[in-house]
Design a protein around this motif. Structure first.
Motif, PDB file in Angstrom:
ATOM      1  N   TYR A  60       0.810  -1.219   0.000  1.00 31.84           N
ATOM      2  CA  TYR A  60       0.000   0.000   0.000  1.00 31.84           C
ATOM      3  C   TYR A  60       0.846   1.274   0.000  1.00 31.84           C
ATOM      4  O   TYR A  60       0.417   2.318  -0.489  1.00 31.84           O
ATOM      5  CB  TYR A  60      -0.930   0.000   1.223  1.00 31.84           C
ATOM      6  CG  TYR A  60      -0.206   0.296   2.523  1.00 31.84           C
ATOM      7  CD1 TYR A  60      -0.158   1.593   3.039  1.00 31.84           C
ATOM      8  CD2 TYR A  60       0.453  -0.714   3.219  1.00 31.84           C
ATOM      9  CE1 TYR A  60       0.522   1.875   4.214  1.00 31.84           C
ATOM     10  CE2 TYR A  60       1.126  -0.452   4.390  1.00 31.84           C
ATOM     11  CZ  TYR A  60       1.163   0.845   4.890  1.00 31.84           C
ATOM     12  OH  TYR A  60       1.853   1.107   6.049  1.00 31.84           O
ATOM     13  N   ALA A  61       2.059   1.219   0.584  1.00 33.72           N
ATOM     14  CA  ALA A  61       2.875   2.421   0.718  1.00 33.72           C
ATOM     15  C   ALA A  61       3.711   2.725  -0.520  1.00 33.72           C
ATOM     16  O   ALA A  61       4.361   3.766  -0.590  1.00 33.72           O
ATOM     17  CB  ALA A  61       3.797   2.289   1.936  1.00 33.72           C
ATOM     18  N   ALA A  62       3.706   1.834  -1.493  1.00 31.51           N
ATOM     19  CA  ALA A  62       4.495   2.043  -2.711  1.00 31.51           C
ATOM     20  C   ALA A  62       3.763   2.976  -3.679  1.00 31.51           C
ATOM     21  O   ALA A  62       2.537   2.991  -3.722  1.00 31.51           O
ATOM     22  CB  ALA A  62       4.779   0.708  -3.382  1.00 31.51           C
ATOM     23  N   ASN A  63       4.547   3.723  -4.455  1.00 28.80           N
ATOM     24  CA  ASN A  63       3.959   4.628  -5.435  1.00 28.80           C
ATOM     25  C   ASN A  63       4.849   4.651  -6.672  1.00 28.80           C
ATOM     26  O   ASN A  63       5.895   5.294  -6.688  1.00 28.80           O
ATOM     27  CB  ASN A  63       3.823   6.036  -4.855  1.00 28.80           C
ATOM     28  CG  ASN A  63       2.993   6.960  -5.736  1.00 28.80           C
ATOM     29  OD1 ASN A  63       2.808   6.691  -6.922  1.00 28.80           O
ATOM     30  ND2 ASN A  63       2.507   8.042  -5.160  1.00 28.80           N
ATOM     31  N   MET A  64       4.418   3.956  -7.723  1.00 35.67           N
ATOM     32  CA  MET A  64       5.224   3.861  -8.939  1.00 35.67           C
ATOM     33  C   MET A  64       5.455   5.213  -9.605  1.00 35.67           C
ATOM     34  O   MET A  64       6.424   5.393 -10.344  1.00 35.67           O
ATOM     35  CB  MET A  64       4.561   2.905  -9.930  1.00 35.67           C
ATOM     36  CG  MET A  64       4.595   1.445  -9.514  1.00 35.67           C
ATOM     37  SD  MET A  64       6.263   0.750  -9.446  1.00 35.67           S
ATOM     38  CE  MET A  64       6.682   0.690 -11.180  1.00 35.67           C
TER      39      MET A  64
END
Length: 347
Positions: free
Chosen positions: A66-70
């Motif tokens: 959830y904390a990842a942002n491509m």
């Protein structure tokens, strides 16, 4: 799953004393694995590193939680010397396949569950990722003769000091007394790294940083949370009295510190990294609200967090003296720019 070449990203650390080789029809000085590279600090490091060392190759491994942002890697996705791989550092067979294929020169482990509140509710996932995952990475590094392994840790492993503490801060030799399941999992991972350095001769370094701020941080964290709530006219919660103190380190200063440690740090050594900008949470929140031109009436005091650390004073003389690192970004200017960046994405 290894993504197609249309989604190539690359992370790198400088390759020392190695003949330049040809990879993907490109001369590469060093091939680096960055785990957790789609997270806040990892993505900032990848972008910074590839600007500084365009001859390196970076492979980014991330589970995409959830904390990842491509979007944070949009500027490097098109580069030939960047590769993205979706995967879990706890998956031993998958990791071994990656290590066998890419033959990494160095590994920087940013991958971690990091939200203290979540660790209090669900501690098991922190043990799994932060301890077991680090162990799997270390095993792969030993098996495939990786030259260097760097562990990203936290000031929270030291526990806390009283608010009126006025003596020398935590040094790299201070005992570990973590308060939260998150901090305990990071302390355990640090000890595991040091054990691999002694038992297997793995070239390990560890950095323990204070609170980071900058672009691409998840809204569960304090700064983007303040901005999001205030911009939407909602109350900004403050744990307890709000007098708990934190040191605020700009993420790009942290990137420089990690690079200096990777290139010049001593094997088996730990380096504290902080900016010397310690202030109470209440003071920090009021400062952000002032930048936003919001009224302090937005502040709402709430029940204190369980085991809430008071402060983490850190002594950073070691990295300053040995590696010539000091923060280069002025706190207020970097904070102003960071707040403006978040606001622009919310409008």
């Amino acid at each position: 799953m290894i993504l197609a070449d249309t989604a190539l990203f690359q992370c790198g650390v400088l390759l020392y004393n190695r003949t330049v080789v040809n990879i993907k029809n490109k001369e590469v000085l060093m091939r680096l694995l960055i785990t957790g590279g789609v997270g806040f600090i990892g993505s900032n490091y990848i972008n910074w590193h590839l600007q500084q060392y365009p001859g390196d190759e970076i492979v980014c491994l991330d589970k995409l939680t959830y904390a990842a942002n491509m979007a944070a890697l949009a500027d490097v996705v098109k580069l030939n010397n960047f590769t993205f791989i979706q995967g879990d550092i706890c998956d031993e067979k998958f990791l071994e396949m990656c290590f066998a294929q890419y033959k990494f020169d160095a590994v920087i482990n940013f991958a971690a569950e990091s939200h203290v509140d979540t660790s209090i509710i669900s501690p098991a996932i922190f043990t799994k990722t932060n301890v077991e995952g680090t162990g799997v990475l270390l095993d792969a590094c030993v098996k495939f003769a990786v030259e260097k392994f760097h562990q990203i840790s936290t000031d929270e492993v030291y526990g806390d000091k009283p608010l009126d503490y006025d003596w020398r801060g935590f040094t790299e030799e201070s005992p570990l007394q973590p308060s939260s399941p998150y901090a305990a999992s990071k302390a355990a991972a640090d000890l595991l790294c040091l054990a691999y350095a002694r038992t297997y001769g793995l070239y390990v370094t560890i950095s323990r940083s204070s609170n980071n701020y900058g672009k691409w941080q998840h809204t569960e964290k304090l700064l983007p949370k303040i901005i999001s709530l205030a911009e939407h006219g909602q109350k900004v919660p403050v744990y307890g009295s709000g007098l708990n103190k934190r040191d605020w380190l700009y993420v790009l200063d942290h990137c420089v510190a990690v690079d200096k440690i990777i290139r010049h740090g001593k094997a088996g050594h730990i380096y504290n990294v902080a900016a010397g900008t310690e202030m109470s949470n209440l003071t920090f929140i009021k400062l952000v609200l002032k930048i936003l031109a919001k009224d302090e009436n937005a502040i709402e005091f709430t029940e204190d967090r369980a085991g809430h650390d008071l402060r983490y004073p850190m002594d950073c003389e070691k990295i300053k003296n040995e590696l010539d690192w000091t923060p280069q970004y002025a706190f207020k200017e970097a904070l102003d720019e960071t707040v403006a960046w978040y606001r622009s994405r919310m409008l």
